[in-house]
Design a protein around this motif. Structure first.
Motif, PDB file in Angstrom:
ATOM      1  N   ALA A 184      44.944 -56.641  20.972  1.00  0.00           N
ATOM      2  CA  ALA A 184      44.296 -55.751  19.842  1.00  0.00           C
ATOM      3  C   ALA A 184      42.877 -55.016  20.137  1.00  0.00           C
ATOM      4  O   ALA A 184      42.586 -54.018  19.527  1.00  0.00           O
ATOM      5  N   LEU A 185      42.008 -56.129  20.772  1.00  0.00           N
ATOM      6  CA  LEU A 185      40.726 -55.599  21.090  1.00  0.00           C
ATOM      7  C   LEU A 185      40.900 -54.310  22.093  1.00  0.00           C
ATOM      8  O   LEU A 185      40.137 -53.500  22.016  1.00  0.00           O
ATOM      9  N   ARG A 186      41.758 -54.506  23.048  1.00  0.00           N
ATOM     10  CA  ARG A 186      41.944 -53.262  24.020  1.00  0.00           C
ATOM     11  C   ARG A 186      42.294 -52.080  23.496  1.00  0.00           C
ATOM     12  O   ARG A 186      41.863 -51.061  23.714  1.00  0.00           O
ATOM     13  N   ARG A 187      43.276 -52.342  22.514  1.00  0.00           N
ATOM     14  CA  ARG A 187      43.974 -51.113  21.799  1.00  0.00           C
ATOM     15  C   ARG A 187      42.849 -50.378  20.905  1.00  0.00           C
ATOM     16  O   ARG A 187      42.748 -49.192  20.840  1.00  0.00           O
ATOM     17  N   ALA A 188      41.912 -51.225  20.409  1.00  0.00           N
ATOM     18  CA  ALA A 188      40.947 -50.730  19.498  1.00  0.00           C
ATOM     19  C   ALA A 188      39.824 -50.054  20.347  1.00  0.00           C
ATOM     20  O   ALA A 188      38.960 -49.215  19.773  1.00  0.00           O
ATOM     21  N   ALA A 189      39.533 -50.559  21.550  1.00  0.00           N
ATOM     22  CA  ALA A 189      38.311 -50.553  22.021  1.00  0.00           C
ATOM     23  C   ALA A 189      37.960 -48.996  22.422  1.00  0.00           C
ATOM     24  O   ALA A 189      37.062 -48.453  22.154  1.00  0.00           O
ATOM     25  N   PRO A 190      38.917 -47.852  22.705  1.00  0.00           N
ATOM     26  CA  PRO A 190      38.544 -46.513  23.059  1.00  0.00           C
ATOM     27  C   PRO A 190      37.838 -46.013  21.519  1.00  0.00           C
ATOM     28  O   PRO A 190      36.893 -45.240  22.003  1.00  0.00           O
ATOM     29  N   GLY A 191      38.561 -46.079  20.539  1.00  0.00           N
ATOM     30  CA  GLY A 191      38.147 -45.671  19.323  1.00  0.00           C
ATOM     31  C   GLY A 191      36.795 -46.417  19.098  1.00  0.00           C
ATOM     32  O   GLY A 191      35.706 -45.415  18.470  1.00  0.00           O
ATOM     33  N   VAL A 192      36.618 -47.522  19.272  1.00  0.00           N
ATOM     34  CA  VAL A 192      35.232 -48.311  18.703  1.00  0.00           C
ATOM     35  C   VAL A 192      34.084 -47.734  19.771  1.00  0.00           C
ATOM     36  O   VAL A 192      33.048 -47.473  19.265  1.00  0.00           O
ATOM     37  N   LEU A 193      34.394 -47.627  20.880  1.00  0.00           N
ATOM     38  CA  LEU A 193      33.639 -47.157  21.918  1.00  0.00           C
ATOM     39  C   LEU A 193      33.084 -45.480  21.625  1.00  0.00           C
ATOM     40  O   LEU A 193      31.809 -45.363  21.438  1.00  0.00           O
ATOM     41  N   TRP A 194      34.124 -44.781  21.046  1.00  0.00           N
ATOM     42  CA  TRP A 194      33.564 -43.241  20.868  1.00  0.00           C
ATOM     43  C   TRP A 194      32.858 -43.177  19.536  1.00  0.00           C
ATOM     44  O   TRP A 194      31.930 -42.460  19.317  1.00  0.00           O
ATOM     45  N   VAL A 195      33.147 -44.299  18.530  1.00  0.00           N
ATOM     46  CA  VAL A 195      32.401 -44.105  17.253  1.00  0.00           C
ATOM     47  C   VAL A 195      31.072 -44.724  17.528  1.00  0.00           C
ATOM     48  O   VAL A 195      30.078 -43.919  17.011  1.00  0.00           O
ATOM     49  N   ALA A 196      30.699 -45.625  18.380  1.00  0.00           N
ATOM     50  CA  ALA A 196      29.496 -46.131  18.736  1.00  0.00           C
ATOM     51  C   ALA A 196      28.562 -45.124  19.483  1.00  0.00           C
ATOM     52  O   ALA A 196      27.488 -44.658  18.876  1.00  0.00           O
ATOM     53  N   LEU A 197      29.251 -44.204  20.501  1.00  0.00           N
ATOM     54  CA  LEU A 197      28.781 -43.278  21.170  1.00  0.00           C
ATOM     55  C   LEU A 197      28.178 -41.996  20.005  1.00  0.00           C
ATOM     56  O   LEU A 197      27.264 -41.199  20.460  1.00  0.00           O
ATOM     57  N   ALA A 198      29.347 -41.785  18.974  1.00  0.00           N
ATOM     58  CA  ALA A 198      29.153 -40.748  18.325  1.00  0.00           C
ATOM     59  C   ALA A 198      27.788 -40.737  17.453  1.00  0.00           C
ATOM     60  O   ALA A 198      26.812 -40.053  17.318  1.00  0.00           O
ATOM     61  N   PHE A 199      27.644 -42.177  16.904  1.00  0.00           N
ATOM     62  CA  PHE A 199      26.484 -42.392  16.082  1.00  0.00           C
ATOM     63  C   PHE A 199      25.314 -42.680  16.895  1.00  0.00           C
ATOM     64  O   PHE A 199      24.258 -41.899  16.527  1.00  0.00           O
ATOM     65  N   LEU A 200      25.454 -42.921  18.122  1.00  0.00           N
ATOM     66  CA  LEU A 200      24.178 -42.781  19.288  1.00  0.00           C
ATOM     67  C   LEU A 200      23.900 -41.608  19.537  1.00  0.00           C
ATOM     68  O   LEU A 200      22.524 -41.476  19.309  1.00  0.00           O
ATOM     69  N   ALA A 201      24.680 -40.680  19.880  1.00  0.00           N
ATOM     70  CA  ALA A 201      24.252 -39.257  20.099  1.00  0.00           C
ATOM     71  C   ALA A 201      23.637 -38.660  19.027  1.00  0.00           C
ATOM     72  O   ALA A 201      22.605 -37.870  18.941  1.00  0.00           O
TER      73      ALA A 201
END
Lengths: 188, 236
Positions: B61-78
């Motif tokens: 479950a963690l691996r499947r969610a990782a791409p989405g989570v990573l991009w949400v984090a980067l979007a907020f960061l940017a």
């Protein structure tokens, strides 16, 4: 070198300036006098091109720089760093060290530690270095001590020789001593 | 500092020299202020940690969610970094001075963008490493993964810089920026998530390359439009 043709400026529903027309020739100094809220700063910002007139036209020859009151600086930079960055951004060369010495300012102290008067001196040193054709100054005398005021008078002489000056002030004596003409702005 | 400044002046003080100098100056201000970089770092770490806690502990479950989570984090960061890029000017009231420099205003746009990229690239690498640790991600394709984040980050920051400049003088800009921004950058985030997921699932690089091409097209379009429109919107 500067011409305003029936310039008006409105913020929301409020007219700050209505139909201001004037011209400034090379070597001329114009003082803007008027009560708080009469539009002196707005007029300077229009002259600098930082605001667009709601009606009318501003025609400028050469490069204009605007000195706000209080003068804006990055508080985490030193005076030396600020002047070097400014020179680089404006594509100019100049003796920044000599300018700082003339205005009695330290090179390596962060600007957060500068007093209001020191910042005003630095702003004048900056203008002198960048050497625009047109100096637009908002209450340049504020926060200056007697020595600073003499430096200001000298700087204005230099600016007059290089181009033209428009400054807003509440100091009628300064306006009468320095300016060739005085424009009185009443409430709009 | 003196060499930096004089080099830019030597080139006429225009173009690439000024862009670099503005980015490096902003980086210097940010490092001295510390608040911006530290808040971005802590935001990234806390968000990834909370998401890992919320979605775990099952590895699949963690691996499947990782791409989405990573991009949400980067979007907020940017988004946070683009706000910082102009907050440096707004807090010290220096934006007008910057806009009164001779020549076009495009260099200000590119300087602010470069400043963000200089922070976003290392922070993206940090986010990738932390995600690998928290979400059990294989880092065999670390370089292609970083390339995906960089391409997506560039397009995202290209739009964010434009809007951050447009809103710099407005109150409530922190609320308005995400509202205006997110509708435009959805394609970048989608392409980024698909490319990241593909790489993590072991899809051949040739297939992922089509997403990279798409990201590259978005980058070119967004940066060109941003550079052309920025001077217009910065005029009073």
């Amino acid at each position: 070198m500067l011409r305003l043709e029936a310039v008006s400026k409105r913020f929301g529903r409020d007219w700050v300036l209505r139909d201001v027309s004037l011209s400034l020739g090379r070597g001329e100094v114009l003082a803007l006098l008027g009560p708080n809220g009469s539009g002196k700063t707005t007029l300077l910002r229009l002259m600098a091109g930082l605001l667009k007139p709601t009606r009318g036209r501003v025609v400028r020859e050469g490069r204009a720089l605007f000195l706000a009151n209080p003068p804006p600086f990055h508080r985490h930079l030193t005076a030396k760093e600020h002047l070097l960055y400014d020179l680089a951004f404006h594509g100019g060369r100049g003796d920044w060290r000599g300018a700082l010495a003339r205005y009695g300012l330290p090179e390596d102290l962060p600007l957060a530690a500068f007093s209001s008067g020191m910042k005003k001196r630095l702003a004048l040193a900056r203008l002198e270095l960048l050497s625009p054709d047109l100096w637009l100054l908002d209450e340049p005398e504020t926060a200056l001590d007697q020595e600073g005021r003499e430096l200001l008078l000298r700087a204005l002489d230099g600016a007059r020789a290089r181009g033209g000056v428009v400054f807003a002030t509440h100091d009628r004596a300064l306006a009468e001593a320095v300016a060739d003409r005085v424009l009185w702005l009443g409430a709009a | 500092m003196r060499a930096e400044g004089q080099k830019a002046v030597g080139r006429g003080g225009l173009g690439v020299g000024r862009v670099w100098l503005l980015a490096l100056r902003d980086l210097r201000l940010e490092v001295r202020d510390r608040a911006g970089v530290l808040s971005a770092l802590s935001f990234l770490a806390v968000m990834l940690f909370i998401m890992a806690l919320a979605l775990g502990p099952e590895e699949g479950a963690l691996r499947r969610a990782a791409p989405g989570v990573l991009w949400v984090a980067l979007a907020f960061l940017a988004t946070l970094l683009s706000t910082r890029a102009f907050a440096l000017e707004v807090e010290d009231a220096t934006l007008d001075d910057l806009l009164l420099t001779p020549g076009g205003k495009e260099w200000v746009y590119f300087g602010k963008l470069l400043f963000q990229m200089l922070l976003l690239f290392p922070l993206s690498a940090f986010a990738l490493l932390l995600s690998a640790l928290l979400f059990h991600l294989p880092l065999g394709k670390a370089l292609p993964l970083f390339l995906t984040l960089a391409l997506g980050g560039l397009g995202y920051a290209g739009v964010a810089t434009f809007y951050a400049g447009l809103l710099a003088r407005l109150r409530g800009r922190e609320v308005l920026l995400p509202l205006l921004l997110f509708s435009l950058v959805v394609p970048v985030v989608l392409a980024g998530v698909r490319a990241t997921a593909g790489l993590l699932e072991g899809v051949p690089l040739a297939e992922v390359a089509s997403w990279w091409q798409l990201l590259l097209v978005f980058d070119v379009v967004y940066l060109t439009a941003g550079a052309l429109l920025f001077p217009v919107v910065m005029e009073g």
